[in-house]
Structures are given as C-alpha cells and as structure tokens.
Design a protein around this motif. Structure first.
Motif, PDB file in Angstrom:
ATOM      1  N   ALA A 150       0.831  -1.211   0.000  1.00 14.03           N
ATOM      2  CA  ALA A 150       0.000   0.000   0.000  1.00 14.03           C
ATOM      3  C   ALA A 150       0.861   1.255   0.000  1.00 14.03           C
ATOM      4  CB  ALA A 150      -0.937  -0.010   1.208  1.00 14.03           C
ATOM      5  N   LYS A 151       1.962   1.221   0.745  1.00 17.00           N
ATOM      6  CA  LYS A 151       2.857   2.378   0.786  1.00 17.00           C
ATOM      7  C   LYS A 151       3.509   2.617  -0.571  1.00 17.00           C
ATOM      8  CE  LYS A 151       5.141   5.785   2.541  1.00 17.00           C
ATOM      9  NZ  LYS A 151       4.460   7.049   2.830  1.00 17.00           N
ATOM     10  N   ARG A 152       3.849   1.554  -1.259  1.00 23.39           N
ATOM     11  CA  ARG A 152       4.418   1.700  -2.596  1.00 23.39           C
ATOM     12  C   ARG A 152       3.408   2.337  -3.547  1.00 23.39           C
ATOM     13  NH1 ARG A 152       5.540  -4.078  -3.939  1.00 23.39           N
ATOM     14  NH2 ARG A 152       6.512  -3.330  -5.857  1.00 23.39           N
ATOM     15  N   MET A 153       2.152   1.952  -3.384  1.00 22.98           N
ATOM     16  CA  MET A 153       1.097   2.535  -4.206  1.00 22.98           C
ATOM     17  C   MET A 153       0.949   4.025  -3.900  1.00 22.98           C
ATOM     18  SD  MET A 153      -0.985   1.283  -6.506  1.00 22.98           S
ATOM     19  CE  MET A 153      -1.551   2.585  -7.577  1.00 22.98           C
ATOM     20  N   GLU A 154       1.019   4.388  -2.636  1.00 26.19           N
ATOM     21  CA  GLU A 154       0.904   5.793  -2.242  1.00 26.19           C
ATOM     22  C   GLU A 154       2.068   6.622  -2.795  1.00 26.19           C
ATOM     23  OE1 GLU A 154       0.691   5.803   1.975  1.00 26.19           O
ATOM     24  OE2 GLU A 154      -1.185   4.651   2.057  1.00 26.19           O
TER      25      GLU A 154
END
Length: 327
Positions: A150-154
């Motif tokens: 999720a952090k990579r997506m953000e």
C-alpha cells in the motif's frame, strides 16, 4: 630394546599421533543454502550472510561448510533441491528467495532447523505460528514487501497524482503474487486508480508484458516483489526506459541500475541477520526460541537522471524524504 629400535618407535609415534588427533577432531557442521535465485544474483547477499555467520565465529571452510543449491528462477525445482540438502543431511537449512523457497524447505523436513527469508507474512503463509514464538523448526526474517504494498502505491500516487491506470507486473508462479495483488488493488481503489495486472514467468514474457502495458496505455508500473524479477533487473529497467513508463521497484538495486524509484527493505541487512540466526542455531539455539524478525525501516531511492530522461518533475518532498538520490 636396542637404541635404534627405540628411536624408530618414537619417530613412528611422532608420525602416527597427529593423524590420530586429526581423526578424533569433529567434522565441520554443514549449512544447506537453498535459493530460488542464482549465485550471480545473490553475490552481494552472500557476502552479508557470511558476515553474519562470522560474527558468531563461523567462517566458511574453517569452521563450517556450506552446500549451495540454486533454482535460478525455476520455482518447480525447489522441492527437489531442498530434499537433496536434507538428505546430506545438513545441520541448518537456510532458504532464501521468497515464500516459495521457505515452503519447499518446510515440506522437506520437520526436524532440521530452517532459517528463511520471505516477502510477506510468514504466519499467513503457514510457516510459523507467530512472529514472537515461531514454534516448530522454522524462524527467519520477513522483508514485509506485501505489507508495504500500500505504501508503494501511495508513493507512486505522490509521484504521478494524475495517473489513472497503473500496471502491476507479477510472476504467476509465485503464490505470494495473489496476496500482493489484493493489497495493491485495495490501495489503488482508495486512491481512485485502476490496476491492470500483467504477468511474466520468463524473459520473453517480460517483453510481452511491456507490450501489453503500452496497449493498455498504462501511466505507470509497479513491479511485484519477486525473486525472478530481481534476477532480471537489467531487462526490466531497459524495457521501462524503452517504453518510457515510470516504474516503481521493490529493491534499491533497480534504482542503482537506472530504474526510476524503489521502495523496500535493505536486503544485505536481512541476510546478515539470517547468517546470525544460522550461527546461533549451530551454537545450540532452537528456532522456536528465535523470533521472526521484520525490517526496522524501508529505503526510498530516487533516480533523478531517469526522471529527467522521462521528462518527469519529481515533487520536492520526495527527494527530501529519500534515503538516497541518484543525480
């Protein structure tokens, strides 16, 4: 006894005694090293692994021997390679290169201690009972790639806030691809972006996947955390440059090789810990008493040269937060 005979006996004893002492010395313990990657790809990681072992007093060739088995991206070979190491038998079995390697090691033995590296949650993968108290004969360290999805997506959204279609490259041979895809889809939905999953299991399919991304008019690409993809670092970076598609990777080595941006664990540090755990087990520790470790931090690396080549203006806040900026 004549003086000459006594002297011959003493000389003979001087020859025989060291041999006897050598015969009584215990054999060096052997570690089995199972990797889904190759010796070439894992070279720097092996250096870190050996450093961790040496910190516990075990130097390869002096205090311990290591039997290596490399699947070289052929995940279906891992069970047979694990079985070979168990049959030697080895004192400790180290499995690296994702959950698929750890599962192969676990299936091969319920008694030999196993130290693993894995991309996702080892509890959810059925490897251990809990992180704090693993139980059984396995312990190790997780890179927490799935949890960081999720952090990579953000981060990609911060980089390209107007991007609507994001490609996600996965290896369908890796069971972890399903859970990572789920995490990415949820995060993308929250950000109002659409995910298009493309897959590749070999070098040719990587090129096909990038052609598919062009046909889909993908605005950017995320590369799933997969050992095979790391083994194809140069090919992936070159394909992304050729297609002019901004790409976020899961390891720093991609950005060092010319990739745009990476976010993930410090792999040499992970392998140093694996070496330490293997050394502790050789000294008598039991895997069930060694908690599964998680990365203390993630590294953000941005390649400004690649951003310039793509015509991207990087928001100033990202280089300010980055652990390394390549200019």
């Amino acid at each position: 006894m004549r003086r000459r005979d006594f002297g011959s006996l003493v000389c003979g004893a001087a020859i025989v005694l060291p041999r006897s002492l050598r015969a009584q010395q215990p054999a060096r313990p052997e570690i089995g090293f199972l990797s889904s990657r190759s010796a070439t790809v894992d070279a720097t990681l092996l250096t870190a692994f050996h450093k961790g072992l040496a910190g516990l007093g075990f130097v390869e060739g002096r205090d311990v021997t290591i039997a290596y088995r490399w699947a070289e991206g052929r995940y279906d070979q891992l069970p047979a390679l694990a079985a070979e190491l168990v049959a030697r038998p080895v004192a400790v079995l180290v499995s690296t290169g994702g959950t698929v390697a750890a599962r192969a090691a676990k299936a091969a033995t319920q008694t030999i201690p196993i130290v693993f590296t894995t991309a996702g949650d080892p509890v959810a993968a059925g490897l251990v009972e809990s992180l704090a108290r693993p139980g059984g004969n396995l312990t190790g360290i997780t890179a927490s790639f799935i949890e960081a999805a999720a952090k990579r997506m953000e981060l990609l959204h911060e980089l390209l806030p107007k991007a609507s279609t994001i490609g996600f490259l996965v290896n369908p041979a890796n069971p972890a691809a399903i859970s990572e895809s789920d995490e990415i889809r949820v995060a993308a939905g929250t950000l109002g972006q659409r995910i298009e999953v493309v897959s590749a299991m070999n070098a040719r399919e990587i090129e096909v996947a990038f052609d598919r991304l062009r046909a889909l008019r993908a605005d950017a690409l995320l590369v799933a955390a997969d050992p095979f993809f790391f083994a194809r670092t140069d090919q992936l970076v070159a394909a992304a440059a050729r297609q002019a598609i901004p790409t976020l990777y899961f390891r720093r080595e991609f950005a060092d090789a010319g990739g745009l941006i990476s976010f993930g664990s410090n792999f040499p540090e992970l392998f140093r810990v694996v070496g330490q755990y293997a050394g502790q087990i050789l000294r008598g520790a039991h895997p069930s008493d060694l908690p599964v470790q998680r990365p203390s931090r993630f590294e953000l690396v941005i390649n400004l040269r690649t951003a310039s080549a793509l015509g991207l203006a990087i928001p100033p806040i990202l280089p300010a937060r980055a652990d390394a900026v390549i200019e």
